[in-house]
Motif scaffolding. Structure first.
Motif: not given
Length: 156
Positions: A109-135
């Motif tokens: 459960g802890a491993a799954l929760l950490v993995g999900v948090a990492n995946a969500l953080a990666l998505i947020v990081e990608y969206i922010c990076t893409a926004k900066i790149y396009h702006d």
């Protein structure tokens, strides 16, 4: 005891390999954003209306670059301290203790929760990076563009 079945060993090896790959990719991203992009962004951050001399513009650019690098470093170091602490707390919450016969197996459960948090953080990081790149369209160009030419910025 510690799981020694082939599936667990394969998962452990996979975690280490993926961690090594992630570390290499993170280093590349760090170099691209904190070393290359930040210089282009500093050129966009200064006022080019003619109100300031070239020397004043260069000084403002250096100050913005310095302040931004400090802020980014603080964020980076804070995450490097907070992430392992949070993971340790999660492991502590999910682990039922050494005396439990399922010790080690109930950490999924802890491993799954950490993995999900990492995946969500990666998505947020990608969206922010893409926004900066396009702006900031100048990020798409090689670094030979001069400061005098003046970068373009697209605000949404």
């Amino acid at each position: 005891g510690i799981p020694t079945d082939p599936k667990s060993i394969l998962l452990l090896v996979g975690i280490h390999l993926l961690g090594a790959i992630a570390s290499i990719l993170d280093s590349g991203f760090l170099v691209a954003v904190e070393r290359d992009w930040i210089v282009v962004m500093s050129q966009c951050a200064i006022d080019r209306s003619g109100q300031y001399t070239q020397e004043q513009q260069e000084q403002m650019q250096k100050q913005w670059l310095s302040d931004t690098n400090v802020s980014m470093r603080q964020i980076d170091l804070s995450c490097k301290v907070a992430a392992p602490a949070a993971a340790g707390l999660l492991i502590g919450l999910f682990d039922r203790g050494v005396s439990n016969p399922d010790h080690g197996y109930d950490l999924r459960g802890a491993a799954l929760l950490v993995g999900v948090a990492n995946a969500l953080a990666l998505i947020v990081e990608y969206i922010c990076t893409a926004k900066i790149y396009h702006d900031i369209p100048d990020l798409a160009f090689k670094s030979e563009r001069g400061i005098q030419e003046g970068p373009r910025i697209k605000m949404m």
